[in-house]
Design an enzyme around this catalytic site. Structure first.
Site, PDB file in Angstrom:
ATOM      1  NE  ARG A 241      41.058  38.348  38.252  1.00 43.81           N
ATOM      2  CZ  ARG A 241      41.196  37.349  38.987  1.00 43.81           C
ATOM      3  NH1 ARG A 241      40.962  37.440  40.138  1.00 43.81           N
ATOM      4  NH2 ARG A 241      41.248  36.094  38.502  1.00 43.81           N
ATOM      5  CD  GLU A 270      48.632  41.586  41.844  1.00 45.12           C
ATOM      6  OE1 GLU A 270      47.276  41.772  42.239  1.00 45.12           O
ATOM      7  OE2 GLU A 270      48.746  40.390  41.507  1.00 45.12           O
ATOM      8  CG  HIS A 289      46.970  38.707  44.018  1.00 42.73           C
ATOM      9  ND1 HIS A 289      46.904  38.770  42.611  1.00 42.73           N
ATOM     10  CD2 HIS A 289      45.700  37.798  44.163  1.00 42.73           C
ATOM     11  CE1 HIS A 289      45.681  38.432  42.219  1.00 42.73           C
ATOM     12  NE2 HIS A 289      44.991  37.859  42.854  1.00 42.73           N
TER      13      HIS A 289
END
Length: 322
Positions: A241, A270, A289
């Site tokens: 994270r 994001e 990601h």
């Protein structure tokens, strides 16, 4: 007899456009009308305008948060399905207050483990710069770092961290771990050394990899002081994270060349803005990601999302969260 009108199901943030092809949605035929969205929504107003008439919404991890304010603006919403069984971006209390059932799916740990090692190996052996140099006509422009005999420091030793440790050991690395609640017995079970402190782990490791849950006790755990302890050649890897790391402090450390490099798969915002510093920092290998983005995981997510929806429609919801 009139047929029941199908419910509308929005599938959010289907970036690759695969949600409807990596699972069999036919069990929901005639009962649910699918509405997939490949692009994210930049404002809550735009999101509400797009899904206000949807009774069901399927979301992918934390790509689109569902805070209390959003639930209040979606009175038709009855079922929210998330990939994984834990999603910190959903206000579960608000969902319950608004009568929304929240269900989840299984999530495999192998993909993020594999991506962690993809980042470590690519940085250590300078895979991207060498590949780019070769395309430009170059040949052997740098000397890669060895992993065998070096120390891998893990911040977090849960399911993913333990698997990362085993691979490090297979490469001949010395493996240490630390977390706020890690015990010597748990570390011994995983075959790794328990570091006496976070500071010791940061100072002694050649590669530091994060595998912690983000919470009040771990937010900003890797701050400027922790980064200052790292060796000049050391690598920092974060596939967990973004909030675990002080982003501004890491940007400064990279820009000033105070650590050897970083591999990041997670960011506070994001998708990344086009002008984000993360897109151009030296010694940074950044990915969009991808930790859980694999064919097997996606098949599981969407197949179990279908089952969650079917169970809800049949009056027996499965994998309920909260």
């Amino acid at each position: 007899m009139l047929e029941a009108t199908p419910l509308t199901c929005a599938i959010l943030d289907d970036y690759q456009g695969v949600a409807t092809t990596l699972a069999d949605w036919s069990p929901l035929r005639d009962r649910v009308a699918l509405r997939p969205f490949r692009e994210g929504f930049t404002t809550e107003d735009a999101l509400v305008a797009a899904i206000a008439d949807c009774e069901i919404v399927v979301i992918m991890r934390e790509r689109t948060p569902f805070p209390a304010a959003l639930f209040a603006r979606l009175p038709k919403l009855k079922l929210l399905v998330t990939s994984g069984m834990r999603n910190a971006s959903i206000d579960l209390a608000a969902a319950k207050a608004h009568g929304v059932v929240v269900c989840g799916t299984a999530s495999g740990s192998a993909p993020p483990v594999e991506l962690t090692w993809a980042l470590i190996l690519a940085l250590a052996r300078r895979v991207v710069p060498e590949a780019n140099a070769l395309r430009a006509g170059g040949w052997q422009t740098s000397v890669g770092a060895d992993l065998a005999g070096r120390r891998l420091g893990l911040l977090g030793l849960g399911k993913i961290g333990t698997r990362v440790a085993r691979i490090g050991q297979a490469f001949g690395m010395l493996v240490s771990a630390w977390s706020p609640n890690l015990t010597e017995a748990r570390a011994a079970d995983a075959g790794v050394a328990l570091s006496v402190s976070k500071a010791a782990l940061m100072a002694e490791s050649d590669v530091v990899s994060l595998h912690l849950v983000l919470g009040d006790s771990t937010r900003g755990l890797v701050d400027a002081a922790a980064l200052a302890l790292m060796r000049p050649h050391a690598l920092l890897i974060n596939t967990a994270r973004a909030g675990l790391v002080d982003g501004l402090a890491l940007q400064a450390a990279l820009a000033e060349g105070r650590i050897g490099g970083a591999g990041l798969d997670v960011f506070e915002i994001e998708p990344l803005p086009a002008d984000s510093p993360w897109r151009s920092l030296p010694n940074l290998l950044a990915l969009p990601h991808l930790g859980y983005v694999s064919e097997a995981n996606y098949r599981t997510y969407f197949t179990e999302a279908v089952a969650d929806i079917q169970g809800f429609l049949d009056g027996a919801p499965v994998r309920v969260i909260g």
